[in-house]
Design a protein around this motif. Sequence first.
Motif, short mmCIF file in Angstrom:
data_model
loop_
_atom_site.label_atom_id
_atom_site.label_comp_id
_atom_site.label_asym_id
_atom_site.label_seq_id
_atom_site.Cartn_x
_atom_site.Cartn_y
_atom_site.Cartn_z
N UNK A 118 0.83 -1.21 0.00
CA UNK A 118 0.00 0.00 0.00
C UNK A 118 0.86 1.26 0.00
N UNK A 119 1.96 1.22 0.74
CA UNK A 119 2.85 2.39 0.81
C UNK A 119 3.51 2.64 -0.54
N UNK A 133 -9.40 -3.79 1.93
CA UNK A 133 -8.01 -3.57 1.54
C UNK A 133 -7.06 -4.75 1.82
N UNK A 134 -7.12 -5.29 3.05
CA UNK A 134 -6.21 -6.39 3.32
C UNK A 134 -6.62 -7.63 2.56
N UNK A 135 -7.92 -7.71 2.27
CA UNK A 135 -8.37 -8.84 1.46
C UNK A 135 -7.90 -8.73 0.01
N UNK A 136 -7.79 -7.50 -0.45
CA UNK A 136 -7.27 -7.30 -1.81
C UNK A 136 -5.87 -7.92 -1.95
N UNK A 137 -5.08 -7.73 -0.91
CA UNK A 137 -3.72 -8.23 -0.93
C UNK A 137 -3.70 -9.77 -0.99
N UNK A 138 -4.53 -10.39 -0.16
CA UNK A 138 -4.64 -11.85 -0.20
C UNK A 138 -5.18 -12.34 -1.55
N UNK A 168 -9.72 0.23 -8.89
CA UNK A 168 -8.46 0.94 -9.09
C UNK A 168 -7.41 0.45 -8.09
N UNK A 169 -7.83 0.25 -6.84
CA UNK A 169 -6.90 -0.25 -5.83
C UNK A 169 -6.33 -1.61 -6.24
N UNK A 178 -2.44 -2.04 -7.13
CA UNK A 178 -1.65 -2.90 -6.24
C UNK A 178 -1.00 -4.04 -7.04
N UNK A 179 -1.78 -4.62 -7.94
CA UNK A 179 -1.24 -5.70 -8.77
C UNK A 179 -0.07 -5.18 -9.60
N UNK A 180 -0.24 -3.99 -10.17
CA UNK A 180 0.84 -3.42 -10.99
C UNK A 180 2.06 -3.08 -10.15
N UNK A 181 1.83 -2.64 -8.92
CA UNK A 181 2.95 -2.34 -8.02
C UNK A 181 3.82 -3.58 -7.81
N UNK A 182 3.15 -4.69 -7.48
CA UNK A 182 3.89 -5.93 -7.25
C UNK A 182 4.60 -6.37 -8.52
N UNK A 183 3.88 -6.29 -9.64
CA UNK A 183 4.43 -6.80 -10.90
C UNK A 183 5.64 -6.00 -11.38
N UNK A 184 5.57 -4.70 -11.22
CA UNK A 184 6.63 -3.86 -11.75
C UNK A 184 7.96 -4.08 -11.00
#
Lengths: 202, 88
Positions: free
Chosen positions: A182-183, B9-14, B40-41, B45-51
């Motif tokens: 998230x950060x 939000x935390x479920x999105x991550x899982x 959008x979240x 978030x998916x793009x953050x991890x992927x990049x």
Amino acid sequence: MSKETEQALIDSARDGDREAFWKLVEDAAPMALRLLTRLTGNKEQAEDLLSQTALKAVDGFEKFRGESRFSTWMMSIALNLARNEIRQSKSRKEINWDDVIPAGAHNHGSESADLVEWRDPQEVFEQKELRTLLDNALEELPLKYKTVFLLRDAEGFSTKETAKALGLSETAVKSRAVRARLALRKSLAPHFGRKEREAHGS
Amino acid sequence: MARDCKRMLSELSDYIDDELAEELCVELEKHLTDCPNCRVMLDSLTKTVRVYCSDKEERLPDALSAKLRAAVAKKWDDKDSKSRKSHE
Ligand SMILES: [Zn+2]
């Protein structure tokens, strides 16, 4: 490297086969170097820490019990060495939930600036520019979140192996991973959000 | 963000990790259909991890590899001869 290959090399190395041991180190080394480079932000320091890591692995090989992958074990050595070198940084800082979720709006429908749809980062930026953006965002993460993110997400470790490498519970790994994601998302949003890109183009 | 979304939000991550329990998955997916903010979240978030996981160098530069290999070999042999001595 498959688990079977790894196990065979570990067995040979235990019997004194130096070449087998080197193969294990060689396999884990690129990942260790990436991790150390991202943690220290300094190529030379990272290379130096990598060789310290490898030498410590030789020294401590009897203590490796095979409870984790060899690479996981090597990462934990590398991380410990790196932690000592960068201890003075803001390693104790926490990430607060409210700081990393999109702000503005308990009311439905209102759109805050960091809730704009993203472009594909690789399409928006040149490789080098992208690298700098990613490194800068990572730089801002407190160390304990950074280590989790680098292992879990950047290197693709499972939650379990990340926990082993860092000596944490799986619950702690998950909680830190969510906050780290998230950060980073928040730091990157101004760059990758559609609006920003349109502004660049005009 | 609406309270409902915060809870997601935390479920999105899982969800990204494919570690979300089935019934929560259904609930989340339903919420996503109705909520552009959470879409959008999820996407960002998916793009953050992927990049961050792209662009991995799988080999050390040759010079560094050779240096490391020599250092490891020397350390290994030193240790070997020490342990042999201590057994004599
Ligand atoms: Zn929502």
